[in-house]
Design a protein around this motif. Structure first.
Motif, PDB file in Angstrom:
ATOM      1  N   GLN A  81      56.124 -21.516 -18.950  1.00 64.77           N
ATOM      2  CA  GLN A  81      57.455 -20.946 -18.027  1.00 64.77           C
ATOM      3  C   GLN A  81      57.774 -21.762 -17.209  1.00 64.77           C
ATOM      4  O   GLN A  81      59.119 -22.054 -17.249  1.00 64.77           O
ATOM      5  CB  GLN A  81      57.080 -19.502 -17.325  1.00 64.77           C
ATOM      6  CG  GLN A  81      58.067 -18.825 -16.902  1.00 64.77           C
ATOM      7  CD  GLN A  81      59.270 -18.334 -17.857  1.00 64.77           C
ATOM      8  OE1 GLN A  81      58.636 -17.842 -18.709  1.00 64.77           O
ATOM      9  NE2 GLN A  81      60.343 -18.624 -17.710  1.00 64.77           N
ATOM     10  N   ARG A  83      58.082 -25.282 -17.863  1.00 67.41           N
ATOM     11  CA  ARG A  83      58.961 -25.918 -18.624  1.00 67.41           C
ATOM     12  C   ARG A  83      60.097 -25.266 -19.179  1.00 67.41           C
ATOM     13  O   ARG A  83      61.222 -25.928 -19.220  1.00 67.41           O
ATOM     14  CB  ARG A  83      58.142 -26.222 -20.043  1.00 67.41           C
ATOM     15  CG  ARG A  83      56.956 -27.239 -19.483  1.00 67.41           C
ATOM     16  CD  ARG A  83      55.971 -27.517 -20.475  1.00 67.41           C
ATOM     17  NE  ARG A  83      56.254 -27.882 -21.912  1.00 67.41           N
ATOM     18  CZ  ARG A  83      55.527 -27.511 -23.059  1.00 67.41           C
ATOM     19  NH1 ARG A  83      54.155 -27.007 -22.632  1.00 67.41           N
ATOM     20  NH2 ARG A  83      56.008 -27.709 -24.175  1.00 67.41           N
ATOM     21  N   ILE A  84      60.262 -23.812 -19.153  1.00 68.72           N
ATOM     22  CA  ILE A  84      61.330 -23.362 -19.953  1.00 68.72           C
ATOM     23  C   ILE A  84      62.418 -23.229 -18.484  1.00 68.72           C
ATOM     24  O   ILE A  84      63.494 -23.266 -18.484  1.00 68.72           O
ATOM     25  CB  ILE A  84      61.261 -21.681 -20.060  1.00 68.72           C
ATOM     26  CG1 ILE A  84      60.277 -21.883 -21.358  1.00 68.72           C
ATOM     27  CG2 ILE A  84      62.314 -21.008 -20.275  1.00 68.72           C
ATOM     28  CD1 ILE A  84      59.931 -20.379 -21.866  1.00 68.72           C
ATOM     29  N   ASP A  85      61.773 -22.846 -17.193  1.00 69.67           N
ATOM     30  CA  ASP A  85      62.513 -22.967 -15.913  1.00 69.67           C
ATOM     31  C   ASP A  85      63.158 -24.388 -15.566  1.00 69.67           C
ATOM     32  O   ASP A  85      64.206 -24.454 -15.251  1.00 69.67           O
ATOM     33  CB  ASP A  85      61.700 -22.575 -14.826  1.00 69.67           C
ATOM     34  CG  ASP A  85      61.250 -21.217 -14.851  1.00 69.67           C
ATOM     35  OD1 ASP A  85      61.796 -20.143 -15.649  1.00 69.67           O
ATOM     36  OD2 ASP A  85      60.314 -20.710 -14.270  1.00 69.67           O
ATOM     37  N   GLN A 115      65.003 -26.357 -27.401  1.00 67.02           N
ATOM     38  CA  GLN A 115      63.807 -26.627 -26.717  1.00 67.02           C
ATOM     39  C   GLN A 115      63.304 -25.217 -26.246  1.00 67.02           C
ATOM     40  O   GLN A 115      62.240 -25.090 -26.263  1.00 67.02           O
ATOM     41  CB  GLN A 115      63.906 -27.609 -25.569  1.00 67.02           C
ATOM     42  CG  GLN A 115      64.070 -29.100 -26.252  1.00 67.02           C
ATOM     43  CD  GLN A 115      64.356 -29.942 -24.810  1.00 67.02           C
ATOM     44  OE1 GLN A 115      63.545 -29.941 -23.951  1.00 67.02           O
ATOM     45  NE2 GLN A 115      65.266 -30.774 -24.966  1.00 67.02           N
ATOM     46  N   ILE A 116      64.145 -24.538 -25.546  1.00 67.60           N
ATOM     47  CA  ILE A 116      63.896 -23.036 -25.013  1.00 67.60           C
ATOM     48  C   ILE A 116      63.168 -22.332 -26.033  1.00 67.60           C
ATOM     49  O   ILE A 116      62.268 -21.705 -25.860  1.00 67.60           O
ATOM     50  CB  ILE A 116      65.154 -22.676 -24.190  1.00 67.60           C
ATOM     51  CG1 ILE A 116      65.250 -23.502 -22.895  1.00 67.60           C
ATOM     52  CG2 ILE A 116      64.808 -21.183 -23.917  1.00 67.60           C
ATOM     53  CD1 ILE A 116      66.667 -22.960 -22.231  1.00 67.60           C
ATOM     54  N   GLU A 117      63.910 -22.477 -27.158  1.00 65.02           N
ATOM     55  CA  GLU A 117      63.243 -21.506 -28.322  1.00 65.02           C
ATOM     56  C   GLU A 117      62.129 -21.897 -28.720  1.00 65.02           C
ATOM     57  O   GLU A 117      61.180 -20.934 -29.069  1.00 65.02           O
ATOM     58  CB  GLU A 117      64.488 -21.499 -29.296  1.00 65.02           C
ATOM     59  CG  GLU A 117      65.710 -20.822 -29.128  1.00 65.02           C
ATOM     60  CD  GLU A 117      66.717 -21.210 -30.425  1.00 65.02           C
ATOM     61  OE1 GLU A 117      66.644 -21.872 -31.048  1.00 65.02           O
ATOM     62  OE2 GLU A 117      67.723 -20.485 -30.271  1.00 65.02           O
ATOM     63  N   LEU A 119      59.757 -23.262 -26.886  1.00 63.39           N
ATOM     64  CA  LEU A 119      58.741 -22.788 -25.725  1.00 63.39           C
ATOM     65  C   LEU A 119      58.665 -21.318 -25.748  1.00 63.39           C
ATOM     66  O   LEU A 119      57.455 -21.155 -25.456  1.00 63.39           O
ATOM     67  CB  LEU A 119      59.245 -23.561 -24.387  1.00 63.39           C
ATOM     68  CG  LEU A 119      59.283 -24.735 -24.139  1.00 63.39           C
ATOM     69  CD1 LEU A 119      60.093 -25.384 -22.991  1.00 63.39           C
ATOM     70  CD2 LEU A 119      57.832 -25.499 -24.135  1.00 63.39           C
ATOM     71  N   SER A 120      59.586 -20.653 -25.964  1.00 71.34           N
ATOM     72  CA  SER A 120      59.462 -19.297 -26.212  1.00 71.34           C
ATOM     73  C   SER A 120      58.618 -18.896 -27.230  1.00 71.34           C
ATOM     74  O   SER A 120      57.749 -17.853 -26.898  1.00 71.34           O
ATOM     75  CB  SER A 120      60.949 -18.749 -26.268  1.00 71.34           C
ATOM     76  OG  SER A 120      61.657 -18.932 -25.288  1.00 71.34           O
ATOM     77  N   LYS A 123      55.024 -19.393 -25.945  1.00 71.44           N
ATOM     78  CA  LYS A 123      54.569 -18.493 -24.932  1.00 71.44           C
ATOM     79  C   LYS A 123      54.429 -17.011 -25.719  1.00 71.44           C
ATOM     80  O   LYS A 123      53.440 -16.556 -25.598  1.00 71.44           O
ATOM     81  CB  LYS A 123      55.845 -17.989 -23.896  1.00 71.44           C
ATOM     82  CG  LYS A 123      55.401 -17.273 -22.875  1.00 71.44           C
ATOM     83  CD  LYS A 123      56.462 -17.107 -21.745  1.00 71.44           C
ATOM     84  CE  LYS A 123      56.278 -16.109 -20.764  1.00 71.44           C
ATOM     85  NZ  LYS A 123      57.201 -16.103 -19.657  1.00 71.44           N
TER      86      LYS A 123
END
Length: 176
Positions: A81, A83-85, A115-117, A119-120, A123
């Protein structure tokens, strides 16, 4: 609301009458579409990373593998989270630049979104490792119509995640 009041009064009367040591069976009969339970059971994982003390207590009650989750899954979820933030500001800046310049290069923005996808998904894999308690003393018997009355459905047994609208859903029935 009436159900909650009735249950509360029944429990208060039972306590006042000295029936505390006796077995108490409470039946909650409820219905309507708002009782189906369309909330994703995966959302319960957020209790692990909540800063609120009452959420931590609730997580201890609901998460079957709480010790493992608290030691390994929670820190990993918090790291992902973070890293996403950290990508939030660069994404907002890239989006602003795209809006300001017609025909601007979208590669930087697309890369950040990818990148966000990624990381999601990471998670989500952590969340999938969390197991939830079943209500050994709380049972459900739910019957109804789904898909616009095209077919019937029914669940009978200990309450657990997946007793909602589908196998990955929960609702107020899990709270009971």
């Amino acid at each position: 609301m009436r159900i909650a009041v009735a249950v509360g009064l029944t429990l208060a009367q039972a306590t006042a009458a000295g029936a505390v040591d006796k077995k108490l069976r409470v039946l909650i009969l409820s219905g309507q579409s708002n009782m189906v339970g369309h909330s994703a059971s995966r959302l319960l994982a957020n209790l692990l990373v909540s800063p609120r003390a009452e959420d931590a207590e609730l997580a201890k009650m609901l998460v079957a593998n709480y010790d493992e989750a608290a030691k390994a899954i929670k820190p990993a979820m918090e790291e992902v989270q973070k890293r996403i933030d950290a990508l939030a500001d660069p994404v907002a800046k890239a989006r602003k630049e795209l809006n300001e310049v017609a025909g601007a290069e979208t590669k930087a923005y697309d890369d950040l979104i990818k990148q966000i996808e990624t990381l999601s998904v990471e998670k989500g894999a952590l969340i999938d490792r969390i197991q939830y308690q079943t209500g050994d003393k709380v049972h459900i018997a739910a019957f109804g119509e789904i898909e616009g009355a095209k077919r019937q459905t029914g669940i009978v047994g200990p309450i657990a995640t997946g007793c909602g609208a589908d196998s990955g859903s929960i609702g107020p029935e899990y709270g009971f």
